[in-house]
Scaffold this active site. Structure first.
Site, PDB file in Angstrom:
ATOM      1  N   ASP A 184       1.190   4.353  -8.180  1.00 15.90           N
ATOM      2  CA  ASP A 184       2.158   3.343  -8.608  1.00 15.90           C
ATOM      3  C   ASP A 184       3.191   4.025  -9.497  1.00 15.90           C
ATOM      4  OD1 ASP A 184       0.075   1.854  -7.498  1.00 15.90           O
ATOM      5  OD2 ASP A 184       0.418   0.147  -8.843  1.00 15.90           O
TER       6      ASP A 184
ATOM      7  N   LYS B  25       6.769  -3.094  -5.856  1.00 18.43           N
ATOM      8  CA  LYS B  25       5.966  -3.805  -6.853  1.00 18.43           C
ATOM      9  C   LYS B  25       6.904  -4.311  -7.929  1.00 18.43           C
ATOM     10  CE  LYS B  25       2.404  -2.596 -10.278  1.00 18.43           C
ATOM     11  NZ  LYS B  25       1.438  -1.582 -10.720  1.00 18.43           N
TER      12      LYS B  25
ATOM     13  N   LYS C 157       3.660  -5.950  -3.879  1.00 20.17           N
ATOM     14  CA  LYS C 157       2.676  -6.159  -4.946  1.00 20.17           C
ATOM     15  C   LYS C 157       3.330  -6.798  -6.156  1.00 20.17           C
ATOM     16  CE  LYS C 157      -0.402  -3.704  -8.133  1.00 20.17           C
ATOM     17  NZ  LYS C 157      -0.995  -2.431  -8.540  1.00 20.17           N
TER      18      LYS C 157
END
Lengths: 291, 308
Positions: free
Chosen positions: B145, B208, B244
Site C-alpha cells: 500500500d 485506495k 479499497k
C-alpha cells in the site's frame, strides 16, 4: 366553524435527539373522557437497540464524572422542570388526575430531583465501608455503577413514578433506557424535552414509549444491558425476564415499594456493584516494626 | 516486469480526466443507502464484508505481539460461530512484515499487505521509497500500500506522481500495488478523479482512498468517483482495477452500502476480495456482532468479542 385541534406527535428521546420510531408505528391512548392523548411512538426492537448504543456511549463519560458535577446537573433538571410545571400539570389532568393531585405530583417530582441531586456526592461515603479482616490488610468496599440499565416506569404514575425509578439510577453513575407508561406516556416525553434543555449529557437517559409486553423479551435477551429495574411487573413477566436475563447474567431488580412514594437512598444502591479491595498494610497499632 | 500496464501512455495528460459533477455524485451516493436488504442477503453480505477486510494496525504503538495477535484474529474471527471466512489480508508497517509472515505461515490464505513509501506523509526520496518497497516484498509482503506524493500532485507535478507510482510498481515485482490517494488532502472531487486516473494509468492494481491517519477518510461520494474512474478504464481497455476504501468505515450497515455501490457501479465481478477491500480495524467486530445477532436473535455486546 369548529376548529380541528392538532394532535401532537410525541417522539422518542434517544442519545439526546428526538427521533420518530424506526418502525413508523404509533398508537393513540385515550385520556380523560376518552379523548385521544396524542400520537405516541410505538417503539420497536431497533429503537431499543439504538438507545442501548446511545446509553453505552454516554456511560463512558457519565460514570467517571465528578459526583458533585452529577449533583449540579440533577439540580439543573429540577430547575428546568419548575419552568415547565404548568405543562406537566395540564398533561396529568388530561391523563385523568384531579387538578390538586396533578399539582401535588409535579411539585413532588421537582423535589425528588433536588433530593437525589443531594445524594449524588454523598451515597459513596455514607454506605462504603472499611471492613475488619483477620490479616494485615486494609480492606474496603466501594460502590460502582452497574452500567447500562433498562428501567420500566410504573404504569400508573406518569411523572413521579418515572422519575422515582430513573433518578436513583443516574445518581449512581449509570446510564439508562426507560420504558414509559404505556397508557400515560405524555409526561415522559415532555420530561425528555426538559432534559434536552438541561445539562444532562445526551444518552444518559433515553426514553422509549410503546407496548411494554412487546419490548420486555427484547430487553431480557439483549446482551449489552447490565440490569433491569421494574416495580409493577406481573409474576409471569418477572419470571420470564429472570429466565431471559441469564443470557448475559443481567441483574433483575424488582422493587417492592412504589417508586412514586419512596424517597430513600436505597434505590441508588440497588443499581450499584460492590467492589472490595484488599490492600496489604503494616499494622502500626500493635507496635513494633519488622523493619 | 513492465513498469506499467499495456495500452497506457507513458505520460499523464490532465485533460484526459473528465470533470466531476459534484451535485450528481452526492445525489447518486445518497441513493445507495436506501436499499432494503433482507436477512438472508444481509447474512451473505456480512460474510462477504469479513472476507474483504484488510485487518489493519498502523499505530506508533504497534508491537510484535500485537501483530501476531492480529494475524491470529485474521484467521479466527470468532470461533464460536462456525463457517466464518478469514479476512482478506492483514495490513502492517514494513518492519512487521517478517513477523506477520512467520505468524501466518508461508501459504496462508490471508495475504500480508504492507504500507510503504514513507507512509503516511509520503515525504521521502524516491530511492528511499523504492528501498522500503523492495524490503517489504523481500520480507514476504503480498501487497504493497503506497501513498502518492500529495505535495507534488497539488503543485501540479502530475508526471512526477505518475513516474513514482510506475517505479514503485516495478519494485513490487509480483506483489500487488495499492495506491493511496489520501483523498482528504486532495481538496476536490476533480482532483480525486485526476489522481485516480494517474494511479490507474501508472499501473496501480488497486486504488485506495485514505491512510486513515487524517480526519477526512473514505466517504461514499469519494469512493463513487474512484469507482467511476475504474469503470471508465475498464470500458476503454478491458482491464479490471481494484478499489479499497479505508478509514472511517466501522459499522456493518455502512459496509453493506459500499457493497451495494460497487455492485451497481461496477458489477458483480468486483464483489470479490481480489477486486474490492475494506481497510479497517474496528469494522470486523461490528460485522461479527451483527452476524451473531442474526444467528442467535439477540442483540450483542462488544465485551464478548476480542478487542483486536
Amino acid at each position: 366553524m369548529e376548529r380541528i385541534e392538532v394532535l401532537k406527535t410525541y417522539k422518542l428521546y434517544i442519545g439526546g435527539k428526538f427521533p420518530r420510531t424506526e418502525s413508523g408505528r404509533y398508537y393513540q391512548p385515550a385520556g380523560k373522557n376518552g379523548k385521544k392523548l396524542g400520537n405516541i411512538c410505538q417503539s420497536s426492537r431497533k429503537d431499543l437497540r439504538n438507545s442501548v448504543v446511545a446509553a453505552r456511549t454516554a456511560l463512558a463519560s457519565w460514570a467517571p464524572r465528578d459526583p458533585f458535577n452529577r449533583s449540579q446537573i440533577l439540580y439543573r433538571i429540577a430547575e428546568m422542570l419548575e419552568g415547565r410545571s404548568a405543562q406537566f400539570v395540564d398533561e396529568l389532568k388530561q391523563q385523568g388526575s384531579t387538578p390538586t393531585a396533578a399539582r401535588k405530583e409535579v411539585a413532588a417530582s421537582i423535589d425528588r430531583c433536588i433530593y437525589y441531586a443531594g445524594w449524588c456526592d454523598k451515597y459513596q461515603q455514607t454506605f462504603s465501608s472499611v471492613n475488619p479482616v483477620a490479616s494485615a490488610h486494609f480492606n474496603f468496599s466501594v460502590y460502582e455503577p452497574m452500567g447500562v440499565i433498562t428501567a420500566i416506569a410504573p404504569e400508573q404514575s406518569s411523572l413521579l413514578g418515572l422519575l422515582g425509578t430513573v433518578l436513583p439510577i443516574i445518581t449512581g453513575g449509570n446510564s439508562c433506557i426507560v420504558i414509559a407508561s404505556e397508557t400515560k406516556p405524555l409526561c415522559a416525553i415532555t420530561l425528555a424535552e426538559a432534559l434536552a434543555t438541561s445539562d444532562l449529557p445526551g444518552g444518559v437517559i433515553n426514553i422509549l414509549t410503546g407496548v411494554r409486553a412487546e419490548l420486555l423479551p427484547i430487553i431480557g435477551s439483549h446482551m449489552d444491558i447490565n440490569a433491569v429495574v421494574a416495580s409493577d411487573l406481573t409474576d409471569t413477566e418477572k419470571s420470564n425476564l429472570r429466565a431471559e436475563a441469564t443470557s448475559n447474567l443481567k441483574r433483575t431488580i424488582f422493587c417492592k415499594q412504589d417508586p412514586a412514594k419512596t424517597e430513600s437512598p436505597y434505590p441508588i444502591l440497588a443499581t450499584q456493584e460492590i467492589k472490595t479491595t484488599w490492600h496489604p498494610v503494616e499494622s502500626s497499632i500493635t507496635g513494633g516494626s519488622a523493619y | 516486469m513492465k513498469s506499467h500496464t499495456k495500452n497506457t501512455p507513458a505520460r499523464y495528460i490532465p485533460s484526459s480526466s473528465p470533470p466531476v459533477d459534484q451535485v450528481g455524485i452526492a445525489e447518486r451516493a445518497a441513493r445507495f443507502t436506501t436499499r432494503s436488504i433482507k436477512d438472508t442477503t444481509k447474512r451473505a453480505g456480512l460474510n462477504m464484508v469479513l472476507n474483504m477486510i484488510d485487518l489493519t494496525t498502523l499505530e506508533g504503538a504497534d508491537t510484535p505481539n500485537k501483530v501476531r495477535q492480529l494475524c491470529y484474529k485474521s484467521c479466527h474471527l470468532h470461533d464460536s460461530i462456525p463457517g466464518l471466512p478469514t479476512t482478506a489480508a492483514v495490513c502492517v508497517y514494513p518492519t512487521f512484515v517478517k513477523i506477520a509472515r512467520t505468524a501466518l505461515g508461508p501459504h496462508s490464505k490471508v495475504n500480508i499487505a504492507s504500507v510503504a513509501t514513507a507512509f503516511p506523509s509520503g515525504h521521502a526520496t524516491l530511492k528511499q521509497k523504492l528501498e522500503e518497497t523492495t524490503q517489504a516484498v523481500g520480507d514476504g509482503a503480498d501487497e504493497i500500500d503506497m501513498v502518492i506524493s500529495r505535495g507534488k500532485f497539488l503543485s501540479g507535478d502530475y508526471n512526477y506522481v505518475f513516474d513514482e507510482i510506475a517505479a514503485v510498481k516495478e519494485a513490487c515485482g509480483k506483489a500487488r500495488l495499492k495506491v493511496i490517494l489520501e483523498t482528504g488532502e486532495l481538496g476536490t472531487l476533480d482532483n480525486v478523479r485526476r489522481a485516480s486516473d494517474i494511479a490507474i494509468h501508472a499501473g496501480g492494481d488497486f486504488i485506495k482512498t485514505s491512510t486513515g491517519k487524517i480526519a477526512s477518510a473514505a466517504t461514499i461520494p469519494v469512493t463513487l468517483v474512484m469507482l467511476l474512474a475504474i469503470r471508465d478504464h475498464y470500458f476503454k481497455t478491458g482491464e479490471m482495477v481494484g478499489m479499497k476504501p479505508a478509514g472511517g468505515i466501522s459499522k456493518s450497515k455502512l459496509a453493506l452500502h459500499y457493497l451495494v455501490m460497487v455492485k451497481e457501479t461496477l458489477g458483480p465481478e468486483w464483489l470479490d476480495n481480489r477486486w474490492f477491500r475494506f481497510g479497517a480495524s474496528s469494522l470486523a467486530n461490528d460485522v461479527l456482532m451483527q452476524v451473531a445477532k442474526l444467528e442467535s436473535g439477540h442483540y450483542q455486546a462488544a465485551q464478548y468479542f476480542s478487542k483486536d
